[in-house]
Design a protein around this motif. Structure first.
Motif, PDB file in Angstrom:
ATOM      1  N   GLY A  56      55.285   7.786  11.729  1.00  0.00           N
ATOM      2  CA  GLY A  56      55.835   6.507  11.309  1.00  0.00           C
ATOM      3  C   GLY A  56      57.285   6.559  10.893  1.00  0.00           C
ATOM      4  N   GLN A  57      57.888   5.388  10.850  1.00  0.00           N
ATOM      5  CA  GLN A  57      59.260   5.188  10.387  1.00  0.00           C
ATOM      6  C   GLN A  57      59.215   4.049   9.375  1.00  0.00           C
ATOM      7  N   PRO A  81      54.803  -2.866   9.384  1.00  0.00           N
ATOM      8  CA  PRO A  81      56.260  -3.010   9.449  1.00  0.00           C
ATOM      9  C   PRO A  81      56.939  -1.648   9.450  1.00  0.00           C
ATOM     10  N   GLY A  82      57.904  -1.454  10.314  1.00  0.00           N
ATOM     11  CA  GLY A  82      58.647  -0.211  10.367  1.00  0.00           C
ATOM     12  C   GLY A  82      60.124  -0.500  10.255  1.00  0.00           C
ATOM     13  N   LEU A  83      60.933   0.124  11.097  1.00  0.00           N
ATOM     14  CA  LEU A  83      62.363  -0.127  11.063  1.00  0.00           C
ATOM     15  C   LEU A  83      62.665  -1.515  11.607  1.00  0.00           C
ATOM     16  N   LEU A 143      57.571  11.859   9.021  1.00  0.00           N
ATOM     17  CA  LEU A 143      58.033  10.503   8.759  1.00  0.00           C
ATOM     18  C   LEU A 143      59.547  10.438   8.674  1.00  0.00           C
ATOM     19  N   LEU A 144      60.076   9.275   9.054  1.00  0.00           N
ATOM     20  CA  LEU A 144      61.442   8.895   8.712  1.00  0.00           C
ATOM     21  C   LEU A 144      61.361   7.786   7.675  1.00  0.00           C
ATOM     22  N   ILE A 145      62.130   7.913   6.601  1.00  0.00           N
ATOM     23  CA  ILE A 145      62.196   6.877   5.573  1.00  0.00           C
ATOM     24  C   ILE A 145      63.650   6.455   5.439  1.00  0.00           C
ATOM     25  N   VAL A 146      63.928   5.174   5.684  1.00  0.00           N
ATOM     26  CA  VAL A 146      65.281   4.623   5.536  1.00  0.00           C
ATOM     27  C   VAL A 146      65.294   3.765   4.276  1.00  0.00           C
ATOM     28  N   PHE A 200      62.066  12.993   6.614  1.00  0.00           N
ATOM     29  CA  PHE A 200      63.523  12.871   6.581  1.00  0.00           C
ATOM     30  C   PHE A 200      63.867  11.523   5.959  1.00  0.00           C
ATOM     31  N   THR A 201      64.636  11.556   4.886  1.00  0.00           N
ATOM     32  CA  THR A 201      65.025  10.334   4.190  1.00  0.00           C
ATOM     33  C   THR A 201      66.508  10.068   4.420  1.00  0.00           C
TER      34      THR A 201
END
Length: 715
Positions: free
Chosen positions: A162-163, A100-102, A216-219, A240-241
């Motif tokens: 990954g995101q 699972p990602g965005l 990585l991008l973390i939302v 990047f968060t």
């Protein structure tokens, strides 16, 4: 090369072992380590918990190893068998594809140019050792989450590793704990639960180690405070968060990215994209009123688009365009769908499905599923992304607020209470049925409700997966039962969580519900078997979270109060012994197992729990073997383990057969006898074949490699 008996090396081994206690394999290594430390130092050393305690134990071990070459050789062989990859990602790690990602982004995205530029700048700025962090904030329905997701999808090339996405409200306004969120992010990276540390303070460090070298991008969506996300933040240069919140909050040094109402021209552009130019031209007379009522909210505009040419109410009272949009959509629903919309909102269920909705509304699951889809299409419900491809839904907070207020007005307090009671009964039925199918031999699991509505599952694994999927709803149901004065339902729900504790390890998530269940049992069912079972469940989770002092106090109190209930007394005393094993207090553990067995042999045919006695005594034999192994009494240990093994084999208990075979193999490995250990390992692997115990089998395969290396002079 690092000297394996140096203080640094010994500390690293102890730290790696302590971080790997999330699974049965990790606990075996932990107990072995305690036995080694005891033999090296020459006396019992309590297991270290705090960092200072670990350093003190490492110093004692290192000093003794320097004085005794034979012990040094044995320790070096043991240390070579301990995986030290728990502090970060291995060199050949690649995030697992397909995780699972965005969430899906919207097709039509309007304006927000300055906000997107702000995110671009923060993502591309030169790394300086500070977290790469942005705070996207705005009122509900203004598109803050959509902005973060849209930017991430647009810039996916910047994040080849990954995101990741986490909803910190868990689908409700109740914030999720950092430990639960960290585990969810690690699962998205493909890290097995069994490799994650159990202690919350170690989990944050473990997460930072894994992402240190990743891009990585973390939302983090629906964040409530800086304290909630502090354990999730990293200074890794390529991570990047993006934090999404309703409004800015203190304590977070981040680039602020405000998201306000769309200007009228951008609102018209969005409506044009959703419809077409002729439709907008036809609605010219009502368009100003629609724009005023929507207040620049992308959510409200999307909800209003299908009714653009119809009558429009005035500007929403209180300036809340989301509630106004919900009211407009609600007014167009047929009576059955409107009723479902109202009654499901009486409680904040994180992940509603058609079966639960059917029970609440008194309709068929097929009818409920159709109406849920209608509500989702009208933006009154949000669709959840699920791993199994099933359909689940939740409310936006403001929409749920609207639905709940309408329910009070139209259905009354009695109607709302009845709907909540029906939902509660459904989750009791589902949980007891799934728990019994996941763990049928356990007396701790309550008997199914027997209504016949709960689903049947094809295997234990499917039943456990169902419990995992419903875990958020079950926790909410426990609190619902507590608030509505229904302790019996709360207790049955909590006892149904036992398979999740034993096999799925969702301890941080379950802890508040277990505390509530134990509290209710003490108040309403003092001294009962239910109270005893919940105390044991709570103590188990406290132990897994390494809250050992609280677990010990609870277990000791339960053992004393259960003296008149033989099965409960034996179980509580057994648990205290298991805690002692974890604490490297092996003699005390052995004494607890002896005491528990002495209670079990007094249970007669007419007593409660008679059928459980043979299996319970076999488990105690296994536990005594583990304690004797820690004491260095290997021959006695093997005798106990072999007695337990004969029972489990005769009873067809393949899981405990494999566990006991593994204990026997570990006991031989503690004496560096790899030739005798290997066939035991092979037998355990064969026993577990086809049972889905992948991590246990992986541990056994690593043991087999150690045996092979030892037989060829490598270990």
């Amino acid at each position: 090369m690092l000297d394996p008996i140096s203080l640094t090396a010994v500390s690293a081994v102890l730290g790696a072992v302590g971080s790997g206690m999330a699974n049965e394999a990790g606990r075996w290594v932990w107990e072995s380590t305690g036995g080694y430390v005891r033999r090296i130092v020459g006396r019992e050393i309590p297991a270290p918990v705090a960092p200072g305690e670990l350093d003190a134990v490492a110093l004692m071990v290192s000093e003794r190893l320097r004085q005794n070459p034979r012990l040094a050789s044995s320790w070096t062989a043991f240390a070579s068998r301990v995986s030290s990859t728990g502090r970060g990602a291995p060199a050949d790690f690649a995030p697992r594809a397909g995780q699972p990602g965005l969430p899906a982004s919207v097709r039509f995205f309007t304006d927000r140019k300055e906000a997107l530029k702000s995110l671009d700048r923060e993502a591309s700025r030169r790394a300086d050792g500070t977290p790469r962090l942005a705070l996207v904030h705005g009122a509900e329905g203004m598109g803050t989450s959509t902005l973060a997701v849209h930017w991430g999808v647009r810039q996916s090339g910047l994040f080849p590793d990954g995101q990741l996405y986490a909803d910190l409200a868990g689908g409700t306004t109740v914030a999720r704990g950092a430990g639960t969120v960290l585990r969810g992010l690690l699962r998205q990276l493909g890290v097995p639960d069994e490799e994650m540390p159990t202690a919350a303070d170690q989990l944050s460090e473990f997460f930072r180690g894994w992402v240190a070298d990743l891009r990585l991008l973390i939302v983090l969506d629906h964040v409530h405070s800086a304290a909630q996300i502090r354990p999730l933040l990293t200074s890794a240069p390529a991570v990047f968060t993006i934090v999404v919140a309703r409004s800015p909050f203190p304590g977070l040094d981040a680039v602020r990215v405000p998201v306000g109402p769309l200007a009228d021209k951008d609102a018209v552009r969005l409506l044009t994209q959703l419809l077409d130019k002729p439709a907008i031209a036809a609605a010219r007379a009502t368009l100003p009123s629609v724009l005023a009522r929507c207040g620049g909210s992308p959510y409200a505009l999307r909800a209003a688009a299908p009714r653009l040419t119809g009558p429009v109410s005035g500007t929403p009272a209180g300036g809340d365009p989301v509630r106004a949009a919900a009211q407009d959509t609600y007014g167009a629903l047929d009576p059955g769908t409107a009723r479902l919309y109202r009654l499901l909102a009486v409680r904040e269920w994180p992940a509603l499905d058609a079966a639960a909705a059917a029970r609440v509304a008194g309709v068929t699951p097929e009818d409920a599923g159709r109406r849920l889809e209608e509500l989702a299409d009208g933006l009154l419900l949000e669709r959840n992304a699920t791993a199994d491809g099933g359909a689940r839904y939740h409310y936006r907070p403001a929409v749920r607020g609207h639905a709940e207020s309408v329910a009070v007005q139209e259905d009354g307090i009695a109607g709302c209470s009845a709907a909540m009671a029906r939902a509660l009964r459904w989750y009791v039925d589902v949980s007891t049925s799934a728990a019994h199918q996941a763990l049928p031999e356990s007396w701790r699991v309550p008997a199914p409700s027997g209504t016949g509505d709960a689903p049947a599952y094809g295997s234990r694994g499917e039943a456990l997966d169902a419990l995992i999927a419903e875990s958020g709803n079950l926790i909410q149901a426990v609190h619902c039962a507590e608030e509505s004065g229904d302790p019996d339902s709360a207790v049955r729900l909590c006892r149904s969580l036992w398979p999740l504790q034993l096999k799925a390890g969702r301890h941080e998530m379950l802890l508040p519900a277990l505390r509530a269940g134990a509290r209710l049992a003490d108040a309403h069912l003092p001294g009962s078997a239910d109270a005893g079972a919940l105390h044991a469940q709570l103590a188990h989770t406290l132990t897994e979270l390494r809250l050992w002092d609280e677990a010990e106090a609870l277990a000791a109190a339960r053992a004393e109060e259960a003296a008149g209930h033989k099965r409960g007394h034996a179980s509580a005393t057994e648990f205290l012994g298991l805690l002692r094993l974890r604490q490297w207090r092996f003699q005390e553990a052995y004494d607890c197992f002896e005491e528990a067995d002495a209670v079990l042999v007094t249970i007669r045919a007419a007593d409660e729990g008679t059928a459980d006695v043979p299996r319970a005594r076999a488990l105690l034999e296994r536990h005594r073997g583990r304690a004797l192994r820690g004491l260095g009494r290997f021959e006695e240990s093997r005798e106990r383990l072999e007695t337990a093994l004969r029972h489990f084999r005769a009873d067809g208990d393949t899981y405990n057969t494999a566990r006991t075979l593994t204990d026997l193999a570990e006991t031989w490995l503690d004496q560096s006898d790899t030739a005798t250990a290997r066939p035991l390992v092979e037998a355990a692997i064969t026993t577990l074949s086809g049972q889905g115990a992948e991590y246990h089998v992986a541990h056994l395969r690593s043991m087999r490699e150690r045996c092979t290396a030892g037989e060829h002079g490598g270990g």
